[in-house]
Design an enzyme around this catalytic site. Sequence first.
Site, PDB file in Angstrom:
ATOM      1  N   GLY A   1      34.950  13.217  -5.875  1.00  0.00           N
ATOM      2  CA  GLY A   1      34.105  12.325  -5.076  1.00  0.00           C
ATOM      3  C   GLY A   1      33.258  11.433  -5.953  1.00  0.00           C
ATOM      4  O   GLY A   1      32.134  11.065  -5.610  1.00  0.00           O
ATOM      5  N   ALA A   2      33.824  11.080  -7.099  1.00  0.00           N
ATOM      6  CA  ALA A   2      33.059  10.383  -8.137  1.00  0.00           C
ATOM      7  C   ALA A   2      32.544   9.017  -7.684  1.00  0.00           C
ATOM      8  O   ALA A   2      31.538   8.538  -8.194  1.00  0.00           O
ATOM      9  CB  ALA A   2      33.929  10.224  -9.382  1.00  0.00           C
TER      10      ALA A   2
ATOM     11  N   ARG B   1      28.403  14.730   6.523  1.00  0.00           N
ATOM     12  CA  ARG B   1      28.041  14.789   7.944  1.00  0.00           C
ATOM     13  C   ARG B   1      27.333  13.493   8.313  1.00  0.00           C
ATOM     14  O   ARG B   1      26.463  13.015   7.588  1.00  0.00           O
ATOM     15  CB  ARG B   1      27.084  15.970   8.137  1.00  0.00           C
ATOM     16  CG  ARG B   1      26.703  16.210   9.557  1.00  0.00           C
ATOM     17  CD  ARG B   1      25.820  17.428   9.665  1.00  0.00           C
ATOM     18  NE  ARG B   1      24.584  17.274   8.905  1.00  0.00           N
ATOM     19  CZ  ARG B   1      23.595  18.155   8.927  1.00  0.00           C
ATOM     20  NH1 ARG B   1      23.727  19.258   9.610  1.00  0.00           N
ATOM     21  NH2 ARG B   1      22.503  17.947   8.234  1.00  0.00           N
TER      22      ARG B   1
ATOM     23  N   ARG C   1      27.962  20.734  11.493  1.00  0.00           N
ATOM     24  CA  ARG C   1      28.622  21.133  10.250  1.00  0.00           C
ATOM     25  C   ARG C   1      29.931  21.867  10.510  1.00  0.00           C
ATOM     26  O   ARG C   1      30.885  21.736   9.741  1.00  0.00           O
ATOM     27  CB  ARG C   1      27.695  22.030   9.436  1.00  0.00           C
ATOM     28  CG  ARG C   1      26.539  21.299   8.817  1.00  0.00           C
ATOM     29  CD  ARG C   1      25.550  22.295   8.292  1.00  0.00           C
ATOM     30  NE  ARG C   1      26.230  23.357   7.555  1.00  0.00           N
ATOM     31  CZ  ARG C   1      26.519  23.302   6.275  1.00  0.00           C
ATOM     32  NH1 ARG C   1      26.152  22.270   5.570  1.00  0.00           N
ATOM     33  NH2 ARG C   1      27.167  24.289   5.691  1.00  0.00           N
TER      34      ARG C   1
ATOM     35  N   ASN D   1      37.550  19.581   5.779  1.00  0.00           N
ATOM     36  CA  ASN D   1      37.303  19.833   4.358  1.00  0.00           C
ATOM     37  C   ASN D   1      38.204  20.918   3.774  1.00  0.00           C
ATOM     38  O   ASN D   1      38.457  20.930   2.570  1.00  0.00           O
ATOM     39  CB  ASN D   1      35.837  20.144   4.143  1.00  0.00           C
ATOM     40  CG  ASN D   1      35.019  18.860   4.162  1.00  0.00           C
ATOM     41  OD1 ASN D   1      35.325  17.928   3.434  1.00  0.00           O
ATOM     42  ND2 ASN D   1      34.026  18.784   5.020  1.00  0.00           N
TER      43      ASN D   1
ATOM     44  N   ASP E   1      18.040  23.201  -1.578  1.00  0.00           N
ATOM     45  CA  ASP E   1      17.158  23.906  -0.634  1.00  0.00           C
ATOM     46  C   ASP E   1      16.021  24.599  -1.390  1.00  0.00           C
ATOM     47  O   ASP E   1      14.867  24.588  -0.961  1.00  0.00           O
ATOM     48  CB  ASP E   1      17.984  24.939   0.153  1.00  0.00           C
ATOM     49  CG  ASP E   1      19.257  24.315   0.701  1.00  0.00           C
ATOM     50  OD1 ASP E   1      19.143  23.428   1.548  1.00  0.00           O
ATOM     51  OD2 ASP E   1      20.353  24.690   0.243  1.00  0.00           O
TER      52      ASP E   1
ATOM     53  N   HIS F   1      24.106  27.288   3.083  1.00  0.00           N
ATOM     54  CA  HIS F   1      23.482  25.957   2.970  1.00  0.00           C
ATOM     55  C   HIS F   1      23.663  25.250   4.317  1.00  0.00           C
ATOM     56  O   HIS F   1      24.589  24.464   4.526  1.00  0.00           O
ATOM     57  CB  HIS F   1      24.118  25.131   1.852  1.00  0.00           C
ATOM     58  CG  HIS F   1      23.630  23.710   1.877  1.00  0.00           C
ATOM     59  ND1 HIS F   1      22.342  23.366   1.592  1.00  0.00           N
ATOM     60  CD2 HIS F   1      24.251  22.558   2.210  1.00  0.00           C
ATOM     61  CE1 HIS F   1      22.177  22.063   1.734  1.00  0.00           C
ATOM     62  NE2 HIS F   1      23.332  21.551   2.116  1.00  0.00           N
TER      63      HIS F   1
HETATM   64  N1  LIG Z   1      25.097  21.398  -0.919  1.00  0.00           N
HETATM   65  C1  LIG Z   1      24.174  20.482  -0.738  1.00  0.00           C
HETATM   66  O1  LIG Z   1      22.970  20.771  -0.905  1.00  0.00           O
HETATM   67  C2  LIG Z   1      24.495  19.082  -0.358  1.00  0.00           C
HETATM   68  C3  LIG Z   1      25.765  18.714  -0.042  1.00  0.00           C
HETATM   69  N2  LIG Z   1      26.063  17.424   0.318  1.00  0.00           N
HETATM   70  C4  LIG Z   1      27.458  17.124   0.613  1.00  0.00           C
HETATM   71  O2  LIG Z   1      28.054  16.487  -0.520  1.00  0.00           O
HETATM   72  C5  LIG Z   1      29.220  15.773  -0.108  1.00  0.00           C
HETATM   73  C6  LIG Z   1      29.295  14.398  -0.751  1.00  0.00           C
HETATM   74  O3  LIG Z   1      28.223  13.600  -0.305  1.00  0.00           O
HETATM   75  P1  LIG Z   1      28.153  12.035  -0.637  1.00  0.00           P
HETATM   76  O4  LIG Z   1      28.400  11.779  -2.070  1.00  0.00           O
HETATM   77  O5  LIG Z   1      26.913  11.564  -0.034  1.00  0.00           O
HETATM   78  O6  LIG Z   1      29.388  11.494   0.217  1.00  0.00           O
HETATM   79  P2  LIG Z   1      30.160  10.097   0.080  1.00  0.00           P
HETATM   80  O7  LIG Z   1      30.935   9.919   1.329  1.00  0.00           O
HETATM   81  O8  LIG Z   1      29.248   9.034  -0.396  1.00  0.00           O
HETATM   82  O9  LIG Z   1      31.173  10.419  -1.107  1.00  0.00           O
HETATM   83  C7  LIG Z   1      32.201  11.324  -0.967  1.00  0.00           C
HETATM   84  C8  LIG Z   1      33.303  10.844  -1.874  1.00  0.00           C
HETATM   85  O10 LIG Z   1      34.294  11.838  -1.898  1.00  0.00           O
HETATM   86  C9  LIG Z   1      35.533  11.195  -1.964  1.00  0.00           C
HETATM   87  N3  LIG Z   1      36.576  12.116  -1.553  1.00  0.00           N
HETATM   88  C10 LIG Z   1      36.979  12.441  -0.293  1.00  0.00           C
HETATM   89  N4  LIG Z   1      37.998  13.284  -0.326  1.00  0.00           N
HETATM   90  C11 LIG Z   1      38.271  13.504  -1.633  1.00  0.00           C
HETATM   91  C12 LIG Z   1      39.231  14.279  -2.306  1.00  0.00           C
HETATM   92  N5  LIG Z   1      40.134  14.991  -1.634  1.00  0.00           N
HETATM   93  N6  LIG Z   1      39.214  14.276  -3.661  1.00  0.00           N
HETATM   94  C13 LIG Z   1      38.325  13.546  -4.339  1.00  0.00           C
HETATM   95  N7  LIG Z   1      37.399  12.790  -3.743  1.00  0.00           N
HETATM   96  C14 LIG Z   1      37.366  12.768  -2.414  1.00  0.00           C
HETATM   97  C15 LIG Z   1      35.377   9.967  -1.067  1.00  0.00           C
HETATM   98  O11 LIG Z   1      36.342   8.973  -1.352  1.00  0.00           O
HETATM   99  C16 LIG Z   1      33.954   9.552  -1.427  1.00  0.00           C
HETATM  100  O12 LIG Z   1      33.955   8.603  -2.486  1.00  0.00           O
HETATM  101  C17 LIG Z   1      29.145  15.767   1.420  1.00  0.00           C
HETATM  102  O13 LIG Z   1      29.990  16.780   1.905  1.00  0.00           O
HETATM  103  C18 LIG Z   1      27.700  16.127   1.718  1.00  0.00           C
HETATM  104  O14 LIG Z   1      27.546  16.687   2.997  1.00  0.00           O
HETATM  105  C19 LIG Z   1      25.106  16.449   0.335  1.00  0.00           C
HETATM  106  C20 LIG Z   1      23.817  16.771   0.030  1.00  0.00           C
HETATM  107  C21 LIG Z   1      23.414  18.107  -0.319  1.00  0.00           C
HETATM  108  O1  LIG Z   2      23.209  17.751   5.706  1.00  0.00           O
HETATM  109  C1  LIG Z   2      23.989  17.148   4.960  1.00  0.00           C
HETATM  110  O2  LIG Z   2      25.130  16.769   5.246  1.00  0.00           O
HETATM  111  C2  LIG Z   2      23.516  16.895   3.556  1.00  0.00           C
HETATM  112  C3  LIG Z   2      23.002  18.153   3.031  1.00  0.00           C
HETATM  113  O3  LIG Z   2      23.706  19.120   2.919  1.00  0.00           O
HETATM  114  C4  LIG Z   2      21.596  18.250   2.698  1.00  0.00           C
HETATM  115  O4  LIG Z   2      20.925  17.219   2.550  1.00  0.00           O
HETATM  116  O5  LIG Z   2      21.133  19.381   2.568  1.00  0.00           O
END
Ligand SMILES: NC(=O)C1=CN([C@@H]2O[C@H](COP(=O)(O)OP(=O)(O)OC[C@H]3O[C@@H](n4cnc5c(N)ncnc54)[C@H](O)[C@@H]3O)[C@@H](O)[C@H]2O)C=CC1
Ligand SMILES: O=C([O-])CC(=O)C(=O)O
Length: 329
Positions: free
Chosen positions: A12-13, A93, A99, A106, A160, A188
């Site tokens: 997801g770079a 999301r 979720r 996913n 978190d 999470h």
């Molecule tokens: N664990 C946590 O605390 C958090 C988790 N997240 C999650 O992180 C994830 C990414 O968030 P963002 O960067 O904001 O999303 P984004 O939509 O900006 O970027 C995601 C990227 O992943 C790419 N992608 C999709 N499928 C792929 C695959 N099979 N292989 C490689 N790349 C792929 C897309 O083309 C896109 O560039 C989301 O699922 C979000 O919910 C976000 C914030 C906190």
């Molecule tokens: O809720 C989301 O999709 C993003 C996330 O995980 C967070 O900000 O904790």
Amino acid sequence: MTQAPVNVTVTGAAGQIGYALLFRIASGQLLGQDTPVRLRLLEIPQAVKAAEGTALELEDCAFPLLSGIDIFDDAKKAFDGVNVGLLVGARPRSKGMERGDLLEANGGIFKPQGEAINAGAADDVKVLVVGNPANTNALIAQAHAPDVPKERFTAMTRLDHNRAAAQLAAKLGVGVADIRKLTIWGNHSATQYPDIFHAEVGGKNAAEAVGDQKWLEDEFIPRVAKRGAEIIEARGASSAASAANAAIDHVYDWVNGTAEGDWVSMGIPSDGSYGVPEGIISSFPVTTKNGKYEIVEGLEINEFSRGKIDASVQELTDERDTVKQLGLI
Ligand SMILES: NC(=O)C1=CN([C@@H]2O[C@H](COP(=O)(O)OP(=O)(O)OC[C@H]3O[C@@H](n4cnc5c(N)ncnc54)[C@H](O)[C@@H]3O)[C@@H](O)[C@H]2O)C=CC1
Ligand SMILES: O=C([O-])CC(=O)C(=O)O
């Protein structure tokens, strides 16, 4: 002094977390200022061009520790030789989306990535899953990498943890550096349990220092647990820079060790500690040393905490059962 570069694969770079993360990795904040890194970026074909654009910018930073960047749309190639895998790419999301809806979409991403890690990862590979639903995505990837020790698959609850530290510090009118031994338990998700009963502020028990169960139940826990939604509401997009920051913290501490007298929260495969069913990837208090983590054992869990932990763990076992039914694990 020069060591071989560490291969860091970021999926997801080209996404928003990716953009906030890559420059920090390349500048040495992920692994330390003595460790050169080679970035291996994975994107879907439509986003490869955007990832190439980011690579041009990385080049323009002239980071002394960045020894190379390769971009792939094939997981097998991207994970070949990986030492640290940051699995960020997923579908974020959007407003109003549950979720749970994300599990199936996913699952199709994390199964092939687990297989690719199994096929090509270095012996010391460490994996952090950021993409949501992070805990269960990590479980899926792990299930498809039977040759990799299970404990190398972790999920991110550090955001978190950091959010809880900031909220607690604000409540008590202290700096975040004064807060120690916070714990995020469980998933999470909105069911997570940020626990301050063992936390310390300036050496004193934080729950006692707060002395306000109503604040704990009605403000602190929901605010931390629903902070992701609060950010989405405010920005119109999910947390990006703070998520990237937490990913840096998670891996940095895993590799370099936690501070004496403190611990951090990581989503890790349960060994059955604290009544959490063995195998699910749940958040625990951990200390780290020499590249390994250990659950902090022996904490007394009061009745209030027990109920909260059990509720989040129930959600995780439900998610596990769902992905099992879908044939994803
Ligand atoms: N664990 C946590 O605390 C958090 C988790 N997240 C999650 O992180 C994830 C990414 O968030 P963002 O960067 O904001 O999303 P984004 O939509 O900006 O970027 C995601 C990227 O992943 C790419 N992608 C999709 N499928 C792929 C695959 N099979 N292989 C490689 N790349 C792929 C897309 O083309 C896109 O560039 C989301 O699922 C979000 O919910 C976000 C914030 C906190
Ligand atoms: O809720 C989301 O999709 C993003 C996330 O995980 C967070 O900000 O904790």
